[in-house]
Design an enzyme around this catalytic site. Structure first.
Site, PDB file in Angstrom:
ATOM      1  N   TYR A 136       0.858  -1.174   0.000  1.00 58.81           N
ATOM      2  CA  TYR A 136       0.000   0.000   0.000  1.00 58.81           C
ATOM      3  C   TYR A 136       0.905   1.239   0.000  1.00 58.81           C
ATOM      4  CZ  TYR A 136      -4.611   1.960  -0.001  1.00 58.81           C
ATOM      5  OH  TYR A 136      -5.756   2.575  -0.402  1.00 58.81           O
ATOM      6  N   HIS A 146       3.210   4.521  -0.481  1.00 63.00           N
ATOM      7  CA  HIS A 146       3.008   5.973  -0.533  1.00 63.00           C
ATOM      8  C   HIS A 146       4.381   6.624  -0.722  1.00 63.00           C
ATOM      9  CE1 HIS A 146       4.479   5.868   3.571  1.00 63.00           C
ATOM     10  NE2 HIS A 146       3.513   5.024   3.892  1.00 63.00           N
ATOM     11  N   HIS A 199       7.410   5.419   1.322  1.00 65.89           N
ATOM     12  CA  HIS A 199       8.142   4.255   0.804  1.00 65.89           C
ATOM     13  C   HIS A 199       9.015   4.669  -0.386  1.00 65.89           C
ATOM     14  CE1 HIS A 199       4.398   2.251   2.489  1.00 65.89           C
ATOM     15  NE2 HIS A 199       5.323   1.558   3.070  1.00 65.89           N
ATOM     16  N   GLN A 207       3.933 -10.124  12.874  1.00 67.85           N
ATOM     17  CA  GLN A 207       4.180  -8.895  13.625  1.00 67.85           C
ATOM     18  C   GLN A 207       2.904  -8.166  14.036  1.00 67.85           C
ATOM     19  OE1 GLN A 207       6.469  -7.361  10.202  1.00 67.85           O
ATOM     20  NE2 GLN A 207       5.564  -5.372  10.671  1.00 67.85           N
ATOM     21  N   GLY A 263      12.819   3.432   7.259  1.00 62.14           N
ATOM     22  CA  GLY A 263      12.413   4.790   7.597  1.00 62.14           C
ATOM     23  C   GLY A 263      12.615   5.088   9.073  1.00 62.14           C
ATOM     24  N   LYS A 301      10.901   7.048  10.568  1.00 61.53           N
ATOM     25  CA  LYS A 301       9.561   7.140  11.147  1.00 61.53           C
ATOM     26  C   LYS A 301       9.340   5.989  12.128  1.00 61.53           C
ATOM     27  CE  LYS A 301       4.774   6.665  10.173  1.00 61.53           C
ATOM     28  NZ  LYS A 301       4.617   5.208  10.238  1.00 61.53           N
ATOM     29  N   ASP A 302       9.818   4.800  11.757  1.00 51.67           N
ATOM     30  CA  ASP A 302       9.737   3.645  12.654  1.00 51.67           C
ATOM     31  C   ASP A 302      11.103   3.482  13.327  1.00 51.67           C
ATOM     32  OD1 ASP A 302       6.984   2.497  11.882  1.00 51.67           O
ATOM     33  OD2 ASP A 302       7.952   2.852   9.967  1.00 51.67           O
ATOM     34  N   SER A 346       1.831   7.571   6.184  1.00 52.64           N
ATOM     35  CA  SER A 346       1.663   6.197   6.664  1.00 52.64           C
ATOM     36  C   SER A 346       0.514   5.550   5.910  1.00 52.64           C
ATOM     37  CB  SER A 346       1.337   6.218   8.154  1.00 52.64           C
ATOM     38  OG  SER A 346       0.830   4.958   8.560  1.00 52.64           O
TER      39      SER A 346
END
Ligand code: AMP
Length: 292
Positions: A30, A32, A35, A59, A145, A147-148, A183
């Site tokens: 998915y 965006h 990515h 996970q 990323g 972000k994580d 996200s």
């Protein structure tokens, strides 16, 4: 015959036998623009780029979260083709886990805080699938990323502890115009949730200014600052606000450490996370990624 006595020399010897460098971007699809910046970096720095699209059941600790996870492989395939990716690894069905696992990986540091605390078993599932993917794709460099950020910290430990001959490349967070971190889960936000969600990044920018201007800030002050900022401005439920050393992720922060300030917020159908990482002078270490 060469006698090789250390791991990095052995890795280098094997590398020299392979002419191509492979950059690898693991994703759950998915796709965006967040990515796509990882892909952009991978393309710039490697001859071959491999992207995986796999929603890893291991996970997810709630089956509803796994079921709600957005999927559209045809759309992803088109994006990857347009971005000039060389291979997409899209294992269908149970190809990644054909038999019940015999090996169980447990993590003893870096996961007792942040998302690891609120999602028990999540990072064990992440390191299991990444170990499999690293062995399947055999990349030279892997792109993750910031972000994580906890994932980056855990992958950093995974690569070191298991001697994967792979370089970890953290990539800054790509944001919407109003600052919300991109996200796949943002599509699950209701309109009013989407509007106020930009406050999450604003709270982090604001506390960075506070830290930079205060030579005596404490961890608790930083946590309270962000919490107070958010409770006044958002309706979502705060899962956590924390301030830790990076990448060790301990509450015991010494003056030379990099520091992460991280937030997670529950909305009705989405849980959002964001963070900033600062150096010991309070300067932002990884800015936001510009356009792709
Ligand atoms: P996911 O598909 O959510 O597992 O994410 C795959 C990779 O994309 C992970 O390394 C994420 O950290 C990274 N990623 C997700 N969102 C962003 C973003 N907004 N900016 C940069 N990287 C991101």
């Amino acid at each position: 015959m060469k006698v090789i006595t250390n791991v990095s020399d052995m890795h280098q010897e094997v590398r020299n036998l392979k002419a191509q460098t492979v950059g690898f971007v693991p994703t759950m699809g998915y796709l965006h623009d967040g990515h796509r910046v990882l892909i952009k970096h991978a393309k710039e720095e490697n001859n071959i780029v491999v992207v995986s699209v796999f929603v890893n059941p291991l996970q997810f600790n709630q089956s509803s979260d796994l079921e709600n996870y957005p999927r559209d492989f045809e759309r992803d395939r088109q994006i990857l083709e347009r971005d000039g990716v060389d291979y997409v690894f899209y294992p269908e069905g149970n190809k990644m886990y054909p038999n019940p696992l015999t090996i169980n990986m447990s993590i003893v540091k870096r996961t007792d805080v942040l998302c690891g605390q609120s999602r028990p078993g999540h990072f064990e599932g992440v390191v299991m699938v990444l170990s499999k993917l690293f062995n399947i794709v055999k990349p030279n460099q892997v792109y993750f990323g910031i972000k994580d950020a906890q994932q980056v910290a855990v992958v950093d430990a995974l690569i070191q502890d298991l001697n994967f001959d792979i370089q970890l490349k953290p990539v800054p967070t790509k944001r919407e115009k109003d600052g919300l971190a991109m996200s796949s889960r943002n599509v699950n936000l209701e309109d009013h949730e989407r509007q106020e969600a930009s406050e999450i990044y604003q709270s982090l920018k604001s506390v960075q200014i506070f830290i930079e201007s205060s030579s005596t800030w404490t961890r608790q002050e930083v946590i309270d600052y962000v919490r107070n900022y958010l409770v006044k401005r958002i309706s979502g439920e705060i899962d956590y606000v924390d301030c830790l050393s990076f990448p060790e992720l301990t509450a015991d922060i010494s003056k030379d450490d990099d520091v992460i300030i991280a937030v997670a917020v529950y909305y009705k159908r989405a849980r959002l996370i964001d963070n900033i990482i600062l150096d010991c002078n309070g300067k932002i270490k990884y800015g936001s990624e510009s356009d792709v």
